[in-house]
Design a protein around this motif. Structure first.
Motif, PDB file in Angstrom:
ATOM      1  N   ILE A 163       9.810  33.258  16.497  1.00  0.00           N
ATOM      2  CA  ILE A 163       9.509  32.284  15.434  1.00  0.00           C
ATOM      3  C   ILE A 163       9.784  32.918  14.069  1.00  0.00           C
ATOM      4  CG2 ILE A 163       7.645  31.013  14.309  1.00  0.00           C
ATOM      5  CD1 ILE A 163       6.470  30.539  17.096  1.00  0.00           C
ATOM      6  N   GLY A 164       9.416  34.174  13.917  1.00  0.00           N
ATOM      7  CA  GLY A 164       9.663  34.889  12.657  1.00  0.00           C
ATOM      8  C   GLY A 164      11.143  34.999  12.356  1.00  0.00           C
ATOM      9  N   VAL A 165      11.953  35.294  13.386  1.00  0.00           N
ATOM     10  CA  VAL A 165      13.408  35.401  13.214  1.00  0.00           C
ATOM     11  C   VAL A 165      13.989  34.046  12.838  1.00  0.00           C
ATOM     12  CG1 VAL A 165      15.579  35.811  14.448  1.00  0.00           C
ATOM     13  CG2 VAL A 165      13.691  37.430  14.679  1.00  0.00           C
ATOM     14  N   VAL A 166      13.533  32.977  13.490  1.00  0.00           N
ATOM     15  CA  VAL A 166      14.026  31.630  13.192  1.00  0.00           C
ATOM     16  C   VAL A 166      13.659  31.247  11.757  1.00  0.00           C
ATOM     17  CG1 VAL A 166      13.740  29.179  13.762  1.00  0.00           C
ATOM     18  CG2 VAL A 166      14.077  30.845  15.588  1.00  0.00           C
ATOM     19  N   VAL A 167      12.408  31.514  11.358  1.00  0.00           N
ATOM     20  CA  VAL A 167      11.975  31.202   9.986  1.00  0.00           C
ATOM     21  C   VAL A 167      12.794  32.014   8.993  1.00  0.00           C
ATOM     22  CG1 VAL A 167      10.054  31.429   8.357  1.00  0.00           C
ATOM     23  CG2 VAL A 167       9.652  30.448  10.615  1.00  0.00           C
ATOM     24  N   LEU A 168      12.981  33.310   9.277  1.00  0.00           N
ATOM     25  CA  LEU A 168      13.775  34.159   8.401  1.00  0.00           C
ATOM     26  C   LEU A 168      15.209  33.653   8.302  1.00  0.00           C
ATOM     27  CD1 LEU A 168      13.853  36.703   6.654  1.00  0.00           C
ATOM     28  CD2 LEU A 168      14.481  37.984   8.705  1.00  0.00           C
ATOM     29  N   LEU A 169      15.782  33.236   9.413  1.00  0.00           N
ATOM     30  CA  LEU A 169      17.137  32.697   9.432  1.00  0.00           C
ATOM     31  C   LEU A 169      17.214  31.410   8.607  1.00  0.00           C
ATOM     32  CD1 LEU A 169      19.921  33.274  10.568  1.00  0.00           C
ATOM     33  CD2 LEU A 169      19.310  31.954  12.590  1.00  0.00           C
ATOM     34  N   ILE A 170      16.228  30.541   8.741  1.00  0.00           N
ATOM     35  CA  ILE A 170      16.202  29.292   7.964  1.00  0.00           C
ATOM     36  C   ILE A 170      16.095  29.605   6.474  1.00  0.00           C
ATOM     37  CG2 ILE A 170      14.814  27.236   7.450  1.00  0.00           C
ATOM     38  CD1 ILE A 170      14.227  27.070  10.472  1.00  0.00           C
ATOM     39  N   VAL A 171      15.235  30.539   6.117  1.00  0.00           N
ATOM     40  CA  VAL A 171      15.083  30.936   4.714  1.00  0.00           C
ATOM     41  C   VAL A 171      16.390  31.517   4.180  1.00  0.00           C
ATOM     42  CG1 VAL A 171      13.922  32.587   3.172  1.00  0.00           C
ATOM     43  CG2 VAL A 171      12.583  31.239   4.789  1.00  0.00           C
ATOM     44  N   MET A 172      17.052  32.348   4.979  1.00  0.00           N
ATOM     45  CA  MET A 172      18.320  32.948   4.540  1.00  0.00           C
ATOM     46  C   MET A 172      19.394  31.877   4.354  1.00  0.00           C
ATOM     47  SD  MET A 172      18.376  36.532   6.705  1.00  0.00           S
ATOM     48  CE  MET A 172      20.095  36.784   6.414  1.00  0.00           C
ATOM     49  N   ILE A 173      19.446  30.918   5.290  1.00  0.00           N
ATOM     50  CA  ILE A 173      20.424  29.834   5.162  1.00  0.00           C
ATOM     51  C   ILE A 173      20.124  28.998   3.915  1.00  0.00           C
ATOM     52  CG2 ILE A 173      21.192  27.655   6.182  1.00  0.00           C
ATOM     53  CD1 ILE A 173      20.942  29.052   8.927  1.00  0.00           C
ATOM     54  N   PHE A 174      18.845  28.706   3.686  1.00  0.00           N
ATOM     55  CA  PHE A 174      18.444  27.949   2.509  1.00  0.00           C
ATOM     56  C   PHE A 174      18.821  28.712   1.236  1.00  0.00           C
ATOM     57  CE2 PHE A 174      15.351  27.174  -0.869  1.00  0.00           C
ATOM     58  CZ  PHE A 174      15.595  25.831  -1.106  1.00  0.00           C
ATOM     59  N   MET A 175      18.561  30.017   1.198  1.00  0.00           N
ATOM     60  CA  MET A 175      18.882  30.826   0.022  1.00  0.00           C
ATOM     61  C   MET A 175      20.390  30.869  -0.217  1.00  0.00           C
ATOM     62  SD  MET A 175      16.026  31.625  -1.257  1.00  0.00           S
ATOM     63  CE  MET A 175      16.388  32.897  -2.425  1.00  0.00           C
ATOM     64  N   TYR A 176      21.160  30.945   0.875  1.00  0.00           N
ATOM     65  CA  TYR A 176      22.619  30.947   0.745  1.00  0.00           C
ATOM     66  C   TYR A 176      23.095  29.606   0.192  1.00  0.00           C
ATOM     67  CZ  TYR A 176      27.544  31.363   1.872  1.00  0.00           C
ATOM     68  OH  TYR A 176      28.910  31.399   1.791  1.00  0.00           O
ATOM     69  N   TYR A 177      22.564  28.526   0.733  1.00  0.00           N
ATOM     70  CA  TYR A 177      22.913  27.188   0.254  1.00  0.00           C
ATOM     71  C   TYR A 177      22.529  27.053  -1.219  1.00  0.00           C
ATOM     72  CZ  TYR A 177      22.660  22.185  -0.579  1.00  0.00           C
ATOM     73  OH  TYR A 177      22.818  20.934  -1.121  1.00  0.00           O
ATOM     74  N   LYS A 178      21.328  27.501  -1.571  1.00  0.00           N
ATOM     75  CA  LYS A 178      20.870  27.426  -2.958  1.00  0.00           C
ATOM     76  C   LYS A 178      21.783  28.237  -3.863  1.00  0.00           C
ATOM     77  CE  LYS A 178      16.873  28.255  -5.944  1.00  0.00           C
ATOM     78  NZ  LYS A 178      17.704  28.465  -7.066  1.00  0.00           N
ATOM     79  N   SER A 179      22.206  29.402  -3.421  1.00  0.00           N
ATOM     80  CA  SER A 179      23.116  30.234  -4.205  1.00  0.00           C
ATOM     81  C   SER A 179      24.440  29.516  -4.445  1.00  0.00           C
ATOM     82  CB  SER A 179      23.348  31.557  -3.486  1.00  0.00           C
ATOM     83  OG  SER A 179      24.374  32.286  -4.104  1.00  0.00           O
ATOM     84  N   LEU A 180      24.992  28.901  -3.386  1.00  0.00           N
ATOM     85  CA  LEU A 180      26.246  28.155  -3.534  1.00  0.00           C
ATOM     86  C   LEU A 180      26.070  26.981  -4.489  1.00  0.00           C
ATOM     87  CD1 LEU A 180      27.522  28.079   0.157  1.00  0.00           C
ATOM     88  CD2 LEU A 180      28.376  29.487  -1.726  1.00  0.00           C
TER      89      LEU A 180
END
Length: 183
Positions: A8-25
Motif C-alpha cells: 500500500i505504501g509503494v502504491v501511495v508513493l507511486l501515485i504521489v510521484m505520478i501526481f508530482m510529475y503531472y503537476k511539474s509538467l
C-alpha cells in the motif's frame, strides 16, 4: 500484514510521484504559456512606443525644418536685394537687411539643426524598429519553447488539450518585398 502495508505504501508513493510529475509538467506548461503572453505583451509595448514616439519626432523635425526654411528664405531674399540693387542707397538698405536677417537667424536659431534633427529622427526610428524586431524574435522563441513542451509525448498525453499550440509571429503579406525609398 507487513507486506500488505509495504505494498500500500509503494502504491501511495507511486501515485504521489505520478501526481508530482503531472503537476511539474502542468506547471511548466503554465510558466511557458505566461512567457509567451509576456513576450507578446512586450511586442505590443514596443508597438505602442512607436505609436507614441514617432508622431512627436515628426512634428519636432517639421518644426525645425519650417523654422530653418523661414530663416534661409529671409537670408536668400536679403541677398537677392543686394544683387538687384542699382544705387548705393539700395545697396546699403539691402546690406542692412541681410545683416538683420543673418542676426535674426543666429539669435533665433544659433545653429542650423534640421539635418541633425533628421539624423536623430532616423536613429530613433531605426532603434524603435530594432526593438520591435527583437521583441518579435523573443516572442517566437517563447512560442517555440512552449510548443516544444506541450507537443512532447508525455506532456501532450497528460495535459493534452488544455494547452493548445501557439502561433509564431507572422509577417504581413508582401513584407518580404523591400520598400522603395523615393525622395
Amino acid at each position: 500484514m507487513k507486506k500488505a502495508l509495504i505494498g500500500i505504501g509503494v502504491v501511495v508513493l507511486l501515485i504521489v510521484m505520478i501526481f508530482m510529475y503531472y503537476k511539474s509538467l502542468y506547471d511548466t506548461a503554465v510558466r511557458l504559456d505566461e512567457a509567451v503572453q509576456t513576450a507578446w505583451g512586450n511586442v505590443g509595448a514596443d508597438y505602442q512606443r512607436r505609436a507614441d514616439l514617432i508622431p512627436g519626432l515628426i512634428e519636432t523635425v517639421k518644426g525645425a525644418a519650417a523654422n530653418e526654411k523661414e530663416i534661409l528664405t529671409a537670408v536668400t531674399n536679403a541677398r537677392a536685394g543686394i544683387v538687384g540693387a542699382k544705387t548705393p542707397e539700395e545697396m546699403d538698405i539691402a546690406g542692412k537687411k541681410i545683416n538683420a536677417a543673418i542676426n535674426l537667424a543666429f539669435e533665433a536659431y544659433p545653429q542650423i539643426r534640421s539635418t541633425q534633427n533628421f539624423s536623430e529622427f532616423q536613429a530613433q526610428l531605426e532603434g524603435t524598429e530594432n526593438r520591435i524586431n527583437v521583441s518579435r524574435k523573443n516572442y517566437n522563441e517563447a512560442v517555440k519553447a512552449y510548443n516544444s513542451h506541450v507537443r512532447s509525448l508525455i506532456p501532450s498525453m497528460l495535459i493534452g488539450g488544455k494547452f493548445p499550440p501557439k502561433e509564431m509571429f507572422k509577417e504581413a503579406e508582401g513584407a518580404e518585398i523591400a520598400p522603395s525609398v523615393k525622395f
